[in-house]
Design a protein around this motif. Structure first.
Motif, PDB file in Angstrom:
ATOM      1  N   GLN A 103       1.933  -4.270 -11.388  1.00 19.40           N
ATOM      2  CA  GLN A 103       2.754  -4.945 -10.384  1.00 19.40           C
ATOM      3  C   GLN A 103       2.083  -4.933  -9.008  1.00 19.40           C
ATOM      4  O   GLN A 103       1.990  -5.949  -8.322  1.00 19.40           O
ATOM      5  N   GLU A 104       1.595  -3.762  -8.619  1.00 14.84           N
ATOM      6  CA  GLU A 104       0.913  -3.636  -7.331  1.00 14.84           C
ATOM      7  C   GLU A 104      -0.320  -4.536  -7.281  1.00 14.84           C
ATOM      8  O   GLU A 104      -0.562  -5.223  -6.279  1.00 14.84           O
ATOM      9  N   GLU A 120       0.532  -8.300  -6.963  1.00 19.89           N
ATOM     10  CA  GLU A 120       0.964  -8.631  -5.590  1.00 19.89           C
ATOM     11  C   GLU A 120      -0.246  -8.796  -4.664  1.00 19.89           C
ATOM     12  O   GLU A 120      -0.290  -9.707  -3.831  1.00 19.89           O
ATOM     13  N   GLU A 141      -1.462 -12.144  -2.721  1.00 23.05           N
ATOM     14  CA  GLU A 141      -1.544 -12.140  -1.254  1.00 23.05           C
ATOM     15  C   GLU A 141      -2.927 -12.554  -0.767  1.00 23.05           C
ATOM     16  O   GLU A 141      -3.065 -13.144   0.311  1.00 23.05           O
TER      17      GLU A 141
END
Length: 228
Positions: free
Chosen positions: A60-61, A64, A68
């Motif tokens: 998940q990290e 992201e 970004e």
């Protein structure tokens, strides 16, 4: 206090010195900057210092961060942590490499879920080289079958092996482990066309790993500082 760019420079010099000591060209070992738990601002600082390969452990990290920084098309994102079957889709859609494939089910799902519009996903097989119960990785007895399976998948390119050797081994244990890993790597490297990556070695054992043929070292703390 050193900046990330200065620590990156130190890491690169350390790699070059280790490669020279091992009678290998400096450009034969790539640096993967492990950015797990670190903010995007740290990744940007490393990027501005010339780093382009980043490794993330948590799906998940990692996703992201990929999203970004999607405007930076030359970053190469590596998933180096365990991938569960319910996370294969987002990994297949966002990462350039997955170094932690350790079973056929995960490889099959990554292949099926890799978008047609993207190039094949680069894959390393994680090997449980010291046969530790606490570690992920395929057993050596099952490696041939997994190599064969991944090689047959249209949307995957098998690039090599990844391993996390036992922590705090004796010098003798460390030599035996790294020699065995190199022997296995060489076996496939001579027979498979894209099999060019041996991902082993972190801040603590980088020089020894390079001495034993590592082509990619995974450095986190020495670049970004202690984990949050």
């Amino acid at each position: 206090m050193q900046t990330i760019a200065e620590r990156l420079d130190s890491a690169r010099k350390g790699i070059d010195q280790a490669a020279t000591s091992a009678h290998r060209p400096p450009n034969s070992v790539k640096l993967l900057a492990v950015s797990k738990t670190k903010p995007v601002s740290d990744i940007m600082e490393a990027y501005e210092g010339g780093q382009r390969m980043f490794g993330e452990n948590y799906v998940q990290e990692g996703v992201e961060k990929v999203q970004e920084l999607s405007h930076l098309s030359d970053i190469e994102w590596h998933m180096i942590g365990p991938v569960q079957s319910n996370k294969t889709k987002v990994v297949a859609e966002h990462f350039d490499w997955v170094q932690s494939v350790d079973r056929e089910k995960i490889a099959r799902r990554l292949n099926e879920q890799r978008p047609d519009s993207m190039p094949p996903l680069n894959v390393c097989i994680q090997v449980n080289i010291d046969d530790e119960e606490s570690k992920s990785g395929v057993a050596l007895s099952e490696l041939d079958a997994l190599v064969e399976f991944i090689n047959s998948q249209k949307h995957l390119t098998l690039r090599g092996l990844m391993a996390i050797p036992k922590a705090d081994p004796s010098e003798e244990q460390q030599r035996a482990t790294l020699s065995k890993l190199k022997e296995i790597f060489d076996h496939y490297h001579t027979s498979l066309s894209n099999f060019d990556t041996l991902s082993v070695g972190m801040s603590s054992d980088m020089a020894e790993a390079i001495q034993h043929g590592s082509t990619m070292v995974r450095i986190g703390t020495a670049i970004f500082g202690k984990r949050n």
